[in-house]
Motif scaffolding. Structure first.
Motif, PDB file in Angstrom:
ATOM      1  N   ALA A  16       9.210  -0.367  -0.853  1.00  0.00           N
ATOM      2  CA  ALA A  16       9.102  -1.092  -2.355  1.00  0.00           C
ATOM      3  C   ALA A  16       9.985  -2.670  -2.050  1.00  0.00           C
ATOM      4  CB  ALA A  16       9.692  -0.392  -3.131  1.00  0.00           C
ATOM      5  N   ARG A  17      10.732  -2.092  -1.071  1.00  0.00           N
ATOM      6  CA  ARG A  17      12.029  -3.403  -0.527  1.00  0.00           C
ATOM      7  C   ARG A  17      11.162  -4.147   0.501  1.00  0.00           C
ATOM      8  NH1 ARG A  17      17.615  -1.866   2.190  1.00  0.00           N
ATOM      9  NH2 ARG A  17      17.910  -2.395   0.272  1.00  0.00           N
ATOM     10  N   ALA A  18      10.157  -3.650   1.192  1.00  0.00           N
ATOM     11  CA  ALA A  18       9.538  -4.641   2.127  1.00  0.00           C
ATOM     12  C   ALA A  18       9.061  -5.218   1.496  1.00  0.00           C
ATOM     13  CB  ALA A  18       8.627  -4.165   3.347  1.00  0.00           C
ATOM     14  N   SER A  49      14.221   7.007   3.064  1.00  0.00           N
ATOM     15  CA  SER A  49      13.230   5.417   2.644  1.00  0.00           C
ATOM     16  C   SER A  49      12.262   5.965   3.173  1.00  0.00           C
ATOM     17  CB  SER A  49      13.976   4.337   3.895  1.00  0.00           C
ATOM     18  OG  SER A  49      13.659   4.831   4.874  1.00  0.00           O
ATOM     19  N   ARG A  50      11.663   6.853   2.733  1.00  0.00           N
ATOM     20  CA  ARG A  50       9.973   7.097   2.924  1.00  0.00           C
ATOM     21  C   ARG A  50       9.494   5.856   4.298  1.00  0.00           C
ATOM     22  NH1 ARG A  50      11.401  10.091  -0.652  1.00  0.00           N
ATOM     23  NH2 ARG A  50      10.162  11.334  -2.183  1.00  0.00           N
ATOM     24  N   MET A  51      10.206   5.915   5.169  1.00  0.00           N
ATOM     25  CA  MET A  51       9.697   5.247   6.159  1.00  0.00           C
ATOM     26  C   MET A  51       8.148   5.290   6.816  1.00  0.00           C
ATOM     27  SD  MET A  51      12.887   2.869   7.881  1.00  0.00           S
ATOM     28  CE  MET A  51      11.601   2.209   8.466  1.00  0.00           C
ATOM     29  N   VAL A  52       7.940   7.118   6.727  1.00  0.00           N
ATOM     30  CA  VAL A  52       7.151   7.793   7.487  1.00  0.00           C
ATOM     31  C   VAL A  52       6.891   9.165   6.172  1.00  0.00           C
ATOM     32  CG1 VAL A  52       8.363   7.279   9.707  1.00  0.00           C
ATOM     33  CG2 VAL A  52       9.260   9.526   8.280  1.00  0.00           C
ATOM     34  N   ASP A  53       5.448   9.476   7.525  1.00  0.00           N
ATOM     35  CA  ASP A  53       5.633  10.277   6.324  1.00  0.00           C
ATOM     36  C   ASP A  53       5.283  11.983   7.068  1.00  0.00           C
ATOM     37  OD1 ASP A  53       3.565   8.560   4.831  1.00  0.00           O
ATOM     38  OD2 ASP A  53       1.318   8.282   6.322  1.00  0.00           O
ATOM     39  N   GLY A  54       5.865  12.083   8.371  1.00  0.00           N
ATOM     40  CA  GLY A  54       5.828  13.548   9.164  1.00  0.00           C
ATOM     41  C   GLY A  54       6.921  12.626  10.069  1.00  0.00           C
ATOM     42  N   VAL A  55       7.545  14.065  10.558  1.00  0.00           N
ATOM     43  CA  VAL A  55       8.245  13.528  11.843  1.00  0.00           C
ATOM     44  C   VAL A  55       8.077  14.512  12.842  1.00  0.00           C
ATOM     45  CG1 VAL A  55      11.015  13.278  12.362  1.00  0.00           C
ATOM     46  CG2 VAL A  55      10.503  12.632   9.997  1.00  0.00           C
ATOM     47  N   VAL A  56       8.028  13.988  14.550  1.00  0.00           N
ATOM     48  CA  VAL A  56       8.053  14.899  14.593  1.00  0.00           C
ATOM     49  C   VAL A  56       9.389  14.565  15.847  1.00  0.00           C
ATOM     50  CG1 VAL A  56       7.089  15.578  17.049  1.00  0.00           C
ATOM     51  CG2 VAL A  56       5.437  14.252  15.739  1.00  0.00           C
ATOM     52  N   LEU A  57      10.224  15.852  16.107  1.00  0.00           N
ATOM     53  CA  LEU A  57      11.666  15.944  16.402  1.00  0.00           C
ATOM     54  C   LEU A  57      11.062  16.332  18.155  1.00  0.00           C
ATOM     55  CD1 LEU A  57      12.670  15.358  14.171  1.00  0.00           C
ATOM     56  CD2 LEU A  57      14.305  17.291  14.299  1.00  0.00           C
ATOM     57  N   MET A  58      11.650  15.838  19.301  1.00  0.00           N
ATOM     58  CA  MET A  58      12.403  16.700  20.555  1.00  0.00           C
ATOM     59  C   MET A  58      13.481  16.765  20.887  1.00  0.00           C
ATOM     60  SD  MET A  58       8.635  13.586  22.554  1.00  0.00           S
ATOM     61  CE  MET A  58      10.302  12.850  24.195  1.00  0.00           C
ATOM     62  N   ASN A  59      13.128  17.619  21.947  1.00  0.00           N
ATOM     63  CA  ASN A  59      15.206  17.262  22.564  1.00  0.00           C
ATOM     64  C   ASN A  59      15.603  18.789  21.473  1.00  0.00           C
ATOM     65  OD1 ASN A  59      14.917  14.202  23.238  1.00  0.00           O
ATOM     66  ND2 ASN A  59      15.137  14.919  24.763  1.00  0.00           N
ATOM     67  N   ILE A  60      14.728  19.373  21.015  1.00  0.00           N
ATOM     68  CA  ILE A  60      14.883  20.609  20.217  1.00  0.00           C
ATOM     69  C   ILE A  60      16.271  21.407  20.594  1.00  0.00           C
ATOM     70  CG2 ILE A  60      15.085  22.264  18.805  1.00  0.00           C
ATOM     71  CD1 ILE A  60      12.644  19.877  18.305  1.00  0.00           C
ATOM     72  N   ARG A  70       0.495  -1.510   0.227  1.00  0.00           N
ATOM     73  CA  ARG A  70      -0.277   0.351   0.166  1.00  0.00           C
ATOM     74  C   ARG A  70       0.909   0.915   0.218  1.00  0.00           C
ATOM     75  NH1 ARG A  70      -5.302   0.684   4.345  1.00  0.00           N
ATOM     76  NH2 ARG A  70      -5.921  -0.002   2.707  1.00  0.00           N
ATOM     77  N   ALA A  71       2.069   1.519   0.933  1.00  0.00           N
ATOM     78  CA  ALA A  71       2.684   2.213   0.932  1.00  0.00           C
ATOM     79  C   ALA A  71       3.699   3.010  -0.152  1.00  0.00           C
ATOM     80  CB  ALA A  71       3.748   1.607   2.240  1.00  0.00           C
ATOM     81  N   ASP A 131      -0.933  -8.575  10.983  1.00  0.00           N
ATOM     82  CA  ASP A 131      -1.298  -9.054  10.240  1.00  0.00           C
ATOM     83  C   ASP A 131      -1.175  -7.786   8.653  1.00  0.00           C
ATOM     84  OD1 ASP A 131      -2.942 -11.058  11.073  1.00  0.00           O
ATOM     85  OD2 ASP A 131      -5.035  -9.793  11.157  1.00  0.00           O
ATOM     86  N   SER A 132      -0.777  -6.976   8.549  1.00  0.00           N
ATOM     87  CA  SER A 132      -0.739  -5.446   7.803  1.00  0.00           C
ATOM     88  C   SER A 132       1.074  -5.651   7.234  1.00  0.00           C
ATOM     89  CB  SER A 132      -0.957  -4.227   8.327  1.00  0.00           C
ATOM     90  OG  SER A 132       0.153  -3.617   9.143  1.00  0.00           O
ATOM     91  N   ARG A 133       1.879  -6.319   8.332  1.00  0.00           N
ATOM     92  CA  ARG A 133       3.476  -6.700   7.904  1.00  0.00           C
ATOM     93  C   ARG A 133       3.974  -5.478   7.915  1.00  0.00           C
ATOM     94  NH1 ARG A 133       1.309 -11.604   7.014  1.00  0.00           N
ATOM     95  NH2 ARG A 133       2.406 -13.425   6.013  1.00  0.00           N
ATOM     96  N   MET A 134       3.488  -4.576   9.347  1.00  0.00           N
ATOM     97  CA  MET A 134       4.741  -3.966   9.244  1.00  0.00           C
ATOM     98  C   MET A 134       5.648  -4.186   9.624  1.00  0.00           C
ATOM     99  SD  MET A 134       1.756  -1.190  10.930  1.00  0.00           S
ATOM    100  CE  MET A 134       2.376   0.436  10.200  1.00  0.00           C
ATOM    101  N   VAL A 135       5.758  -5.288  10.722  1.00  0.00           N
ATOM    102  CA  VAL A 135       7.819  -5.248  11.168  1.00  0.00           C
ATOM    103  C   VAL A 135       7.190  -7.059  11.150  1.00  0.00           C
ATOM    104  CG1 VAL A 135       6.292  -4.072  13.377  1.00  0.00           C
ATOM    105  CG2 VAL A 135       5.117  -6.098  13.284  1.00  0.00           C
TER     106      VAL A 135
END
Lengths: 340, 340
Positions: B51-53, A113-124, A52-53, B112-116
């Motif tokens: 894609a790799r996954a 790697s496009r693992m995430v749709d967005g990022v939250v940064l802490m400890n700025i 899906r991703a 189920d979604s094979r995220m991990v």
DNA sequence: CTGAAAGCGCTTACAG
DNA sequence: CTGAAAGCGCTTACAG
């Protein structure tokens, strides 16, 4: 595991029809939709996240980058993290928690790697090396904490300057004229934790303009050093009648210290802390405090992040820097000063 | 972002050659390998994780399921989480932190979604509804904590029974004959936290066989209730000379309590806790304690999990239940009893 | 040592 | 309202 092809076959339709029936993205006859749903149910179908991703360029995962420094007070951290993970889940996102020491590398890895749709940064940090990387990333980013340069990012933080003024104002109004402010350890500032001096400088400025003497010192992050420090301060400035604490470890240590001195709060010493209600409850801190609202900050950051992720229009809106107003929660630990 | 196709074109080779040059999975001429690496470098190429996954059926992400109950003492949790995330990263994995209240649903979703590629479960209950789901999942799973039924899973935990015996033995050897054991709150047991009665029952058994009187009570998880409780216990059994604490909140509250009573440790009371060294340092707990080693447990669970993920042979090995032996770390809070 | 092609499992224009 | 097909970006047999 069953694939969409299995579901389609079982329902006697094409894969595209199965997909549309499941997503509802185009009109489907009631009969077909029922068959597809039944098939999906029967086969316990769950879409493959990777596939899906790849097809949608969306992972429904947010990255959360947190740093844990050896010399830091960890218990306060958990609340921020829970604020993020719980809100993310409410909005349909999972959270990748990244605690790698090398934040720049970590951020590059999860965004490239496009693992995430967005990022939250802490400890700025004031000059945070991760920020240029985040600005250049294709995903939107949100910060919990105020850096020197906020451009290109959404920023959420407690208004530490106002917090400093609120603390001083409150005690000044009660008649106090000499106060002590215990901040985080100096190395937190050196590492770039601007919130320390934001509160400190604002408190000093307000004190000066009110004619209040304010002794501002850096603290320690660990027991028993912080307990000794508190004793030392109270010895050093015996005329001080109020104590302001921007340092979780110091707040947690104070009850023992006052007890050891045989002092009562607020009769012998007025106290205002700065921490979360959750922290106060866990440690049973009996002090009035400025709520630092970690869960609310984490939640706000995620909400804004998800807005930008999901809407191209929101994506183009100007970036925001949002401060939570410090709320002074009274626990009865302040009173007019008594001469000692 | 650059794809493998871009890299191939830039290097003047096919996509498969580019892929092999990057992975090293088949021999490549030195000249070509150099060109490919240079191209990848120039284009800042990072493989697309989805894609790799999809192609490899591997995500290089581990799931970490943790539950946060309203009435629990949260600060101890962070160490387990860091043990997992840091070890995972060392082994090349990222960590999806799932804190959803509905653990069964959450587990189903990520597997189920094979995220991990594998899952670590924390906060294990005696009868844990997540375990059947995990056993049926295609990914391997590891538990931090001991459930009633360990079949089909790798389990890691502190040997709480031995911990109970070690505590009793130690004080018995010093001459104590009447002790108090403060456990976690009763609702932790009701929720299925078997470790509470594992330590408790073992301590009671050992005490009985040694002729030691042991008053075993459930505690509270929050201040100020826990402080009041401790006072109450010490009032109720004035002849007790030793205190065993299997309850972080109680341990954190004890210094104030002994102080308020004007008691010194170990002169007036011998104390042994059960928590992590990190926790002891954060709260400056001056007590000898049985190390609960949260980071080590998290780390062990991840190592075993990754072995199973990466090797089909390891995948077929018998499941393990591994206990960490309780280590009694002396902080000088025990001594022979003094009659009071 | 290298390349053309199939396939992983989805989604979504394009046709009808 | 439904289907056949292309395409997302990789990896890896299959050929040579």
């Amino acid at each position: 595991m069953a694939t969409i092809g299995d579901v389609a076959r079982e329902a006697g339709v094409s894969r595209s029809t199965a997909s549309y029936a499941l997503s509802g993205k185009r009109p489907i006859s009631e009969e077909v939709r029922r068959r597809v749903l039944a098939a999906a149910e029967a086969l316990a179908y769950t879409p493959n996240a990777g596939a899906r991703a790849l097809a949608t360029a969306r992972t429904e995962v947010l990255g959360l980058l947190a740093q844990f420094h050896e010399d830091e007070f960890a218990p306060a951290m958990m609340q921020y993290i829970l604020g993020v993970t719980n809100t993310a889940r409410d909005l349909g996102y999972d959270t990748l928690l990244v605690t790698e020491a090398d934040g720049v590398r970590a951020l590059r890895r999860v965004t490239d790697s496009r693992m995430v749709d967005g990022v939250v940064l802490m400890n700025i940090a004031q000059e945070d090396a991760r920020l240029p990387v985040l600005r250049a990333a294709p995903q939107p980013g949100a910060l919990v904490g105020l850096p020197g340069d906020c451009s290109g990012l959404d920023v959420f933080d407690l208004d530490f300057e106002e917090a400093g003024r609120v603390m001083v104002d409150h005690l000044h109004r009660l008649g106090h004229r000499e106060l002590i402010l215990v901040s985080q350890p100096e190395h937190v500032v050196e590492r770039g934790g601007a919130y320390v001096w934001r509160l400190r400088d604002a408190a000093l400025g307000r004190a000066r303009s009110l004619g209040v003497t304010l002794h501002a010192v850096y603290g320690e992050s660990r027991q028993p050093a912080v307990g000794r420090l508190l004793h030392g301060l109270l010895d050093a400035w015996p005329a001080a009648t109020g104590l302001l604490i921007n340092n979780e470890a110091a707040a947690a240590a104070l009850p023992s210290v006052t007890y050891e001195r045989g002092w009562r709060v607020p009769e012998d010493l007025s106290v205002i802390g700065r921490y979360s209600a959750e922290f106060a409850a866990t440690f049973s801190l009996p002090y009035s405090f400025v709520e630092s609202a970690p869960d609310r900050l984490g939640s706000m950051a995620v909400r804004q992040l998800v807005r930008r992720v999901e809407s191209p229009a929101a994506r183009r809106e100007p970036y925001v820097v949002r401060f939570i107003s410090p709320e002074l929660v009274s626990r009865g630990s302040t009173a007019p000063p008594r001469s000692r």
